[in-house]
Scaffold this motif. Structure first.
Motif, PDB file in Angstrom:
ATOM      1  N   TYR A   1     -39.007  -1.494 120.615  1.00 41.07           N
ATOM      2  CA  TYR A   1     -37.918  -2.261 120.022  1.00 41.07           C
ATOM      3  C   TYR A   1     -36.672  -2.232 120.908  1.00 41.07           C
TER       4      TYR A   1
ATOM      5  N   ILE B   1     -36.913  -4.874 123.476  1.00 37.99           N
ATOM      6  CA  ILE B   1     -36.657  -6.195 122.908  1.00 37.99           C
ATOM      7  C   ILE B   1     -35.161  -6.441 122.814  1.00 37.99           C
ATOM      8  N   ALA B   2     -34.435  -5.437 122.297  1.00 36.41           N
ATOM      9  CA  ALA B   2     -32.979  -5.572 122.139  1.00 36.41           C
ATOM     10  C   ALA B   2     -32.302  -5.751 123.492  1.00 36.41           C
TER      11      ALA B   2
END
Length: 267
Positions: free
Chosen positions: A64, A67-68
């Motif tokens: 994640y 992704i950020a």
């Protein structure tokens, strides 16, 4: 001078998206808010497409946090492009004196065409180079044991400049004084070198294959096409000499594309 310019550019990339959010706290300036919102949407879509392409191509997984970071970087690129486009528009419209009353339609059309050509000439290579330099780290699921049935050791070490790196050490079936440092190409990982790993193992050569910085399990987000990655190769050589000195009496490099450039620079 180059180091100063790099530091400033890095600072702009890091600060611009956060600073742009302040626009939504101001009154008025609807056009500016729409422009910033468009950059956030287009930047997020750009990051999503790139990540999806890598996940689909490798069958790997992405954290994640990656992704950020990819979205943040994509937004930063789009915001910078908006700034450049605004500057080009102002310069071109001033050149063709678009603000004068009674402007001819042909002059307006010529100004718009000039703006599109100049912006496109800058934007296309800018976006392509940004997409190549920034690496979203996708980790493939395969291992030497699952693909080519070889025993291996997962290792972690640091490059000569301190960057954390990951790799696999695959010992030869019989004791060998030779180790090959195997380095993958741009946008790939140690998981892409199966044929080479198998051939080297069959030849009785120890192998240390690594994820270069900004790839797969190694740290970092930016690639330099071999310049800083040479420190990764040096770190791999240091690791093999410290941890398997009998296997490091002769160390050779085997690389593809980015990996080859890193090995040559390290040598």
């Amino acid at each position: 001078m180059l180091a100063i310019a790099s530091f400033i550019l890095h600072g702009i990339y890091v600060l611009l998206p956060a600073a742009s959010l302040g626009v939504f706290a101001t009154k008025g300036r609807t056009w500016l808010k729409r422009s910033v919102a468009g950059a956030w949407i287009s930047g997020s879509l750009l990051a999503g497409v790139i990540l999806a392409a890598y996940v689909f191509a490798t069958g790997g997984s992405v954290a994640y946090g990656q992704i950020a970071k990819a979205i943040y970087f994509g937004v930063s690129v789009m915001l910078l492009l908006r700034v450049v486009d605004t500057a080009i528009k102002a310069a071109v419209f001033r050149l063709y004196r678009i603000d004068r009353p009674g402007i001819a339609r042909w002059r307006l059309a010529l100004a718009v065409m000039t703006r599109v050509i100049v912006f496109g000439s800058l934007a296309l290579p800018w976006v392509m180079s940004a997409a190549m330099v920034y690496r979203p780290r996708v980790v493939p699921p395969e291992t030497p044991r699952s693909v080519i049935m070889l025993a291996y050791e997962s290792v972690e070490f640091t490059a000569s400049d301190g960057t954390r790196l990951a790799g696999w050490y695959i010992p030869a079936s019989e004791s060998s004084p030779i180790t090959a440092i195997v380095c993958h190409g741009l946008g790939s990982s140690k998981s892409s070198m199966w044929m080479i790993l198998q051939k080297l193992n069959e030849a009785g050569i120890n192998v240390l294959t690594i994820d270069l910085r900004a790839h797969a399990e190694s740290s970092g987000q930016l690639t330099s096409f071999g310049a800083t990655e040479s420190a990764d190769v040096i770190g791999a050589v240091d690791w093999i000499k410290q941890n398997h000195p009998d296997a490091a009496r002769r160390v050779v490099g085997v690389g593809a594309s980015l990996g080859a450039a890193a090995i040559i620079e390290a040598a």
